[in-house]
Scaffold this motif. Structure first.
Motif, PDB file in Angstrom:
ATOM      1  N   SER A   1      22.850  50.582  44.227  1.00 21.17           N
ATOM      2  CA  SER A   1      23.711  49.394  44.273  1.00 21.17           C
ATOM      3  C   SER A   1      24.991  49.617  43.468  1.00 21.17           C
ATOM      4  N   GLN A   2      24.904  50.395  42.390  1.00 18.78           N
ATOM      5  CA  GLN A   2      26.111  50.692  41.617  1.00 18.78           C
ATOM      6  C   GLN A   2      27.059  51.598  42.405  1.00 18.78           C
ATOM      7  N   ILE A   3      26.522  52.557  43.124  1.00 14.62           N
ATOM      8  CA  ILE A   3      27.366  53.412  43.968  1.00 14.62           C
ATOM      9  C   ILE A   3      28.000  52.577  45.084  1.00 14.62           C
ATOM     10  N   ALA A   4      27.218  51.671  45.669  1.00 18.46           N
ATOM     11  CA  ALA A   4      27.762  50.773  46.697  1.00 18.46           C
ATOM     12  C   ALA A   4      28.858  49.888  46.104  1.00 18.46           C
TER      13      ALA A   4
ATOM     14  N   ALA B   1      28.659  40.495  42.735  1.00 18.94           N
ATOM     15  CA  ALA B   1      27.431  41.301  42.711  1.00 18.94           C
ATOM     16  C   ALA B   1      27.318  42.092  41.408  1.00 18.94           C
ATOM     17  N   VAL B   2      28.422  42.653  40.947  1.00 21.45           N
ATOM     18  CA  VAL B   2      28.410  43.396  39.686  1.00 21.45           C
ATOM     19  C   VAL B   2      28.079  42.455  38.527  1.00 21.45           C
ATOM     20  N   CYS B   3      28.657  41.271  38.538  1.00 17.98           N
ATOM     21  CA  CYS B   3      28.343  40.286  37.485  1.00 17.98           C
ATOM     22  C   CYS B   3      26.854  39.950  37.475  1.00 17.98           C
ATOM     23  N   LEU B   4      26.291  39.724  38.640  1.00 18.43           N
ATOM     24  CA  LEU B   4      24.861  39.414  38.720  1.00 18.43           C
ATOM     25  C   LEU B   4      24.009  40.579  38.224  1.00 18.43           C
ATOM     26  N   GLN B   5      24.402  41.790  38.596  1.00 21.57           N
ATOM     27  CA  GLN B   5      23.658  42.960  38.137  1.00 21.57           C
ATOM     28  C   GLN B   5      23.740  43.079  36.615  1.00 21.57           C
ATOM     29  N   MET B   6      24.883  42.809  36.035  1.00 28.57           N
ATOM     30  CA  MET B   6      25.038  42.901  34.587  1.00 28.57           C
ATOM     31  C   MET B   6      24.263  41.784  33.883  1.00 28.57           C
TER      32      MET B   6
ATOM     33  N   VAL C   1      28.026  43.365  29.161  1.00 25.10           N
ATOM     34  CA  VAL C   1      28.889  42.185  29.030  1.00 25.10           C
ATOM     35  C   VAL C   1      30.337  42.550  29.354  1.00 25.10           C
ATOM     36  N   ALA C   2      30.796  43.691  28.840  1.00 21.80           N
ATOM     37  CA  ALA C   2      32.169  44.123  29.118  1.00 21.80           C
ATOM     38  C   ALA C   2      32.372  44.425  30.601  1.00 21.80           C
ATOM     39  N   THR C   3      31.377  45.037  31.210  1.00 21.59           N
ATOM     40  CA  THR C   3      31.452  45.329  32.645  1.00 21.59           C
ATOM     41  C   THR C   3      31.540  44.036  33.450  1.00 21.59           C
ATOM     42  N   ALA C   4      30.716  43.070  33.085  1.00 17.05           N
ATOM     43  CA  ALA C   4      30.757  41.767  33.768  1.00 17.05           C
ATOM     44  C   ALA C   4      32.123  41.100  33.583  1.00 17.05           C
ATOM     45  N   ALA C   5      32.688  41.216  32.399  1.00 15.25           N
ATOM     46  CA  ALA C   5      33.992  40.605  32.132  1.00 15.25           C
ATOM     47  C   ALA C   5      35.079  41.225  33.014  1.00 15.25           C
ATOM     48  N   VAL C   6      35.055  42.532  33.160  1.00 15.02           N
ATOM     49  CA  VAL C   6      36.040  43.200  34.036  1.00 15.02           C
ATOM     50  C   VAL C   6      35.831  42.768  35.480  1.00 15.02           C
ATOM     51  N   ALA C   7      34.576  42.643  35.884  1.00 13.11           N
ATOM     52  CA  ALA C   7      34.286  42.195  37.257  1.00 13.11           C
ATOM     53  C   ALA C   7      34.816  40.781  37.487  1.00 13.11           C
ATOM     54  N   VAL C   8      34.687  39.905  36.499  1.00  7.76           N
ATOM     55  CA  VAL C   8      35.207  38.529  36.617  1.00  7.76           C
ATOM     56  C   VAL C   8      36.727  38.564  36.775  1.00  7.76           C
ATOM     57  N   VAL C   9      37.385  39.404  35.994  1.00 10.92           N
ATOM     58  CA  VAL C   9      38.846  39.525  36.099  1.00 10.92           C
ATOM     59  C   VAL C   9      39.241  39.978  37.509  1.00 10.92           C
ATOM     60  N   ILE C  10      38.504  40.929  38.059  1.00 16.49           N
ATOM     61  CA  ILE C  10      38.789  41.411  39.416  1.00 16.49           C
ATOM     62  C   ILE C  10      38.604  40.282  40.433  1.00 16.49           C
ATOM     63  N   VAL C  11      37.528  39.530  40.301  1.00 12.67           N
ATOM     64  CA  VAL C  11      37.290  38.395  41.209  1.00 12.67           C
ATOM     65  C   VAL C  11      38.437  37.398  41.113  1.00 12.67           C
ATOM     66  N   LEU C  12      38.811  37.031  39.894  1.00 13.37           N
ATOM     67  CA  LEU C  12      39.875  36.040  39.712  1.00 13.37           C
ATOM     68  C   LEU C  12      41.213  36.546  40.243  1.00 13.37           C
ATOM     69  N   ALA C  13      41.443  37.838  40.151  1.00 10.95           N
ATOM     70  CA  ALA C  13      42.694  38.405  40.677  1.00 10.95           C
ATOM     71  C   ALA C  13      42.683  38.475  42.207  1.00 10.95           C
ATOM     72  N   ALA C  14      41.500  38.658  42.790  1.00 16.33           N
ATOM     73  CA  ALA C  14      41.416  38.813  44.241  1.00 16.33           C
ATOM     74  C   ALA C  14      41.448  37.494  44.984  1.00 16.33           C
ATOM     75  N   VAL C  15      40.952  36.445  44.379  1.00 19.42           N
ATOM     76  CA  VAL C  15      40.847  35.145  45.066  1.00 19.42           C
ATOM     77  C   VAL C  15      42.188  34.669  45.618  1.00 19.42           C
ATOM     78  N   PRO C  16      43.281  34.695  44.845  1.00 18.95           N
ATOM     79  CA  PRO C  16      44.556  34.228  45.413  1.00 18.95           C
ATOM     80  C   PRO C  16      45.016  35.040  46.630  1.00 18.95           C
ATOM     81  N   ALA C  17      44.663  36.307  46.698  1.00 22.72           N
ATOM     82  CA  ALA C  17      45.078  37.155  47.821  1.00 22.72           C
ATOM     83  C   ALA C  17      44.347  36.798  49.109  1.00 22.72           C
ATOM     84  N   ILE C  18      43.232  36.116  48.984  1.00 27.71           N
ATOM     85  CA  ILE C  18      42.440  35.744  50.159  1.00 27.71           C
ATOM     86  C   ILE C  18      43.078  34.562  50.887  1.00 27.71           C
ATOM     87  N   ARG C  19      43.691  33.706  50.141  1.00 28.82           N
ATOM     88  CA  ARG C  19      44.245  32.469  50.705  1.00 28.82           C
ATOM     89  C   ARG C  19      45.405  32.707  51.615  1.00 28.82           C
TER      90      ARG C  19
END
Length: 118
Positions: A50-53, A74-79, A100-118
């Protein structure tokens, strides 16, 4: 996409790949850590896969922001699961910090990607 988003995605993808491959291969130190946490060989390999995926999803997510959101969550849930296993093993907080740090980076990525979806 913003340069920081791309860099964060690449860095997290490298981390996920670097964490996942040794789990799939069951490298000695990784296996010792998994045993400490009470993780079976089969589960450890599945986590590695799952990490490779996730690494692939994060890289593809640079072009397809929706995939960044799904993979980041998914990364946040895994962490969260990783922290749970550390708590169960009665580890000190310092042992949980990488998850915790990995989850935090994943949250930042999610928050950065959401506006691009709209």
């Amino acid at each position: 996409m913003h340069t920081a988003f791309i860099v964060a995605s690449i860095v997290l993808a490298l981390e996920m790949a670097a964490s996942g491959v040794p789990k799939v291969l069951q490298i000695g130190a990784v296996r010792t850590s998994a045993e400490h946490l009470g993780v079976s060989v089969a589960l450890d390999r599945m986590i590695g896969i799952s990490q490779i995926a996730a690494a692939v999803g994060l890289l593809l997510g640079i072009a397809f922001p929706t995939l960044s959101v799904v993979t980041g969550v998914a990364v946040c849930l895994q962490m969260c699961g990783a922290v749970g296993y550390h708590i169960k093993a009665q580890d000190k907080i310092v042992a949980m910090l990488p998850a915790v740090a990995t989850a935090a980076v994943a949250v930042v990525i999610v928050l950065a990607a959401v506006p691009a979806i709209r």
